[in-house]
Design a protein around this motif. Structure first.
Motif, PDB file in Angstrom:
ATOM      1  N   TYR A   1       0.734  -1.074   0.069  1.00  0.00           N
ATOM      2  CA  TYR A   1       0.092  -0.021  -0.130  1.00  0.00           C
ATOM      3  C   TYR A   1       0.840   1.406   0.062  1.00  0.00           C
ATOM      4  CZ  TYR A   1      -3.536  -3.413   1.640  1.00  0.00           C
ATOM      5  OH  TYR A   1      -4.450  -4.380   1.682  1.00  0.00           O
ATOM      6  N   GLY A   2       2.050   1.208   0.091  1.00  0.00           N
ATOM      7  CA  GLY A   2       2.987   2.331   0.052  1.00  0.00           C
ATOM      8  C   GLY A   2       3.154   2.952   1.692  1.00  0.00           C
ATOM      9  N   PRO A   3       3.485   3.972   1.737  1.00  0.00           N
ATOM     10  CA  PRO A   3       3.788   4.348   3.129  1.00  0.00           C
ATOM     11  C   PRO A   3       2.375   4.727   4.072  1.00  0.00           C
ATOM     12  CG  PRO A   3       4.674   5.912   1.569  1.00  0.00           C
ATOM     13  CD  PRO A   3       4.005   5.016   0.926  1.00  0.00           C
ATOM     14  N   PHE A   4       2.434   4.221   5.012  1.00  0.00           N
ATOM     15  CA  PHE A   4       1.330   4.341   6.037  1.00  0.00           C
ATOM     16  C   PHE A   4       1.504   5.121   7.247  1.00  0.00           C
ATOM     17  CE2 PHE A   4       3.101   0.553   7.665  1.00  0.00           C
ATOM     18  CZ  PHE A   4       2.749   0.405   8.966  1.00  0.00           C
ATOM     19  N   ASN A   5       0.451   5.507   8.039  1.00  0.00           N
ATOM     20  CA  ASN A   5       0.843   6.425   9.227  1.00  0.00           C
ATOM     21  C   ASN A   5       0.553   5.653  10.348  1.00  0.00           C
ATOM     22  OD1 ASN A   5       1.148   8.768  10.314  1.00  0.00           O
ATOM     23  ND2 ASN A   5      -1.063   9.515  10.441  1.00  0.00           N
ATOM     24  N   ASP A   6      -0.223   4.724  10.619  1.00  0.00           N
ATOM     25  CA  ASP A   6      -0.342   3.822  11.731  1.00  0.00           C
ATOM     26  C   ASP A   6      -1.236   2.779  11.491  1.00  0.00           C
ATOM     27  OD1 ASP A   6       0.172   3.005  14.366  1.00  0.00           O
ATOM     28  OD2 ASP A   6      -0.651   4.690  15.486  1.00  0.00           O
ATOM     29  N   GLY A   7      -1.357   1.821  12.441  1.00  0.00           N
ATOM     30  CA  GLY A   7      -2.429   0.860  12.301  1.00  0.00           C
ATOM     31  C   GLY A   7      -2.819   0.266  13.589  1.00  0.00           C
ATOM     32  N   TYR A   8      -3.588  -0.697  13.679  1.00  0.00           N
ATOM     33  CA  TYR A   8      -3.826  -1.589  14.715  1.00  0.00           C
ATOM     34  C   TYR A   8      -4.596  -2.677  14.216  1.00  0.00           C
ATOM     35  CZ  TYR A   8      -8.915   0.009  13.947  1.00  0.00           C
ATOM     36  OH  TYR A   8      -9.786   0.082  13.617  1.00  0.00           O
TER      37      TYR A   8
ATOM     38  N   ASN B   1       9.315 -14.031   4.313  1.00  0.00           N
ATOM     39  CA  ASN B   1      10.416 -13.259   3.465  1.00  0.00           C
ATOM     40  C   ASN B   1       9.686 -12.274   2.431  1.00  0.00           C
ATOM     41  OD1 ASN B   1      12.434 -13.405   2.055  1.00  0.00           O
ATOM     42  ND2 ASN B   1      11.868 -15.011   0.561  1.00  0.00           N
ATOM     43  N   GLY B   2      10.323 -11.152   2.417  1.00  0.00           N
ATOM     44  CA  GLY B   2       9.804  -9.885   1.652  1.00  0.00           C
ATOM     45  C   GLY B   2       9.026  -9.025   2.474  1.00  0.00           C
ATOM     46  N   TYR B   3       8.684  -9.216   3.796  1.00  0.00           N
ATOM     47  CA  TYR B   3       7.980  -8.356   4.571  1.00  0.00           C
ATOM     48  C   TYR B   3       9.193  -7.739   5.689  1.00  0.00           C
ATOM     49  CZ  TYR B   3       3.495 -10.214   3.454  1.00  0.00           C
ATOM     50  OH  TYR B   3       2.290 -10.632   2.743  1.00  0.00           O
ATOM     51  N   SER B   4       8.762  -6.357   5.983  1.00  0.00           N
ATOM     52  CA  SER B   4       9.631  -5.573   6.735  1.00  0.00           C
ATOM     53  C   SER B   4       8.966  -5.664   8.034  1.00  0.00           C
ATOM     54  CB  SER B   4       9.718  -4.105   6.066  1.00  0.00           C
ATOM     55  OG  SER B   4      10.415  -4.139   4.844  1.00  0.00           O
ATOM     56  N   HIS B   5       9.665  -5.392   9.203  1.00  0.00           N
ATOM     57  CA  HIS B   5       9.095  -5.074  10.594  1.00  0.00           C
ATOM     58  C   HIS B   5       8.904  -3.780  10.644  1.00  0.00           C
ATOM     59  CE1 HIS B   5       9.670  -4.270  14.860  1.00  0.00           C
ATOM     60  NE2 HIS B   5       8.960  -5.363  14.992  1.00  0.00           N
ATOM     61  N   VAL B   6       7.403  -3.715  11.309  1.00  0.00           N
ATOM     62  CA  VAL B   6       6.907  -2.480  11.469  1.00  0.00           C
ATOM     63  C   VAL B   6       6.615  -2.306  13.184  1.00  0.00           C
ATOM     64  CG1 VAL B   6       6.164  -1.905   8.986  1.00  0.00           C
ATOM     65  CG2 VAL B   6       4.653  -3.172  10.712  1.00  0.00           C
ATOM     66  N   HIS B   7       6.443  -1.055  13.420  1.00  0.00           N
ATOM     67  CA  HIS B   7       6.168  -0.901  14.937  1.00  0.00           C
ATOM     68  C   HIS B   7       5.222   0.396  15.162  1.00  0.00           C
ATOM     69  CE1 HIS B   7       6.771  -1.166  19.269  1.00  0.00           C
ATOM     70  NE2 HIS B   7       6.860   0.282  19.127  1.00  0.00           N
ATOM     71  N   GLY B   8       4.210   0.490  15.701  1.00  0.00           N
ATOM     72  CA  GLY B   8       3.722   1.638  16.049  1.00  0.00           C
ATOM     73  C   GLY B   8       2.823   1.803  17.016  1.00  0.00           C
ATOM     74  N   SER B   9       1.956   2.721  17.397  1.00  0.00           N
ATOM     75  CA  SER B   9       1.195   2.884  18.501  1.00  0.00           C
ATOM     76  C   SER B   9       0.044   2.134  18.703  1.00  0.00           C
ATOM     77  CB  SER B   9       0.625   4.390  18.720  1.00  0.00           C
ATOM     78  OG  SER B   9      -0.599   4.603  17.697  1.00  0.00           O
ATOM     79  N   GLY B  10      -0.510   1.572  17.555  1.00  0.00           N
ATOM     80  CA  GLY B  10      -1.339   0.615  17.845  1.00  0.00           C
ATOM     81  C   GLY B  10      -2.816   0.972  18.454  1.00  0.00           C
ATOM     82  N   THR B  11      -3.285   2.518  18.552  1.00  0.00           N
ATOM     83  CA  THR B  11      -4.282   2.907  19.054  1.00  0.00           C
ATOM     84  C   THR B  11      -5.537   2.242  18.597  1.00  0.00           C
ATOM     85  OG1 THR B  11      -3.150   4.865  19.898  1.00  0.00           O
ATOM     86  CG2 THR B  11      -5.662   4.779  19.978  1.00  0.00           C
TER      87      THR B  11
END
Length: 98
Positions: free
Chosen positions: A47-54, A84-94
């Motif tokens: 989806y390209g860049p994203f701001n946050d998620g949960y 494989n092919g996935y990058s680690h992401v971390h966020g607030s998860g509100t």
């Protein structure tokens, strides 16, 4: 004494407002600010860049695009586990149920 209390309060407020930014595949960045239900996940960059998620109650991942519009990941481009092919992401998860 008041100066110390003010300095400590400012430091704590600054800590609470600290954000987390993680580069995703394709140069996108997932960002989370504040304290909440932080999440770790993996994203393939579809989806390209994203701001946050949960992770929603239904098990799907919901993400906010750069315009802060929320979308459900029906294409399963976000995962709980490394792949494989996935990058680690971390966020607030509100958590926001729609």
């Amino acid at each position: 004494m008041n100066t110390k209390i003010l300095a400590i309060s400012a430091a704590l407020a600054s800590l609470l407002m600290t954000g987390c930014a993680v580069e995703t595949r394709g140069g996108g960045v997932g960002v989370g600010v504040g304290v909440s239900d932080y999440y770790d996940g993996y994203y393939d960059g579809y989806y390209g860049p994203f701001n946050d998620g949960y992770w929603g109650d239904d098990g799907a991942f919901y993400y906010a695009d750069s315009g802060r519009n929320w979308h459900r990941d029906d294409g399963h481009h976000f995962r709980h586990d490394a792949y494989n092919g996935y990058s680690h992401v971390h966020g607030s998860g509100t958590h926001r149920e729609h």
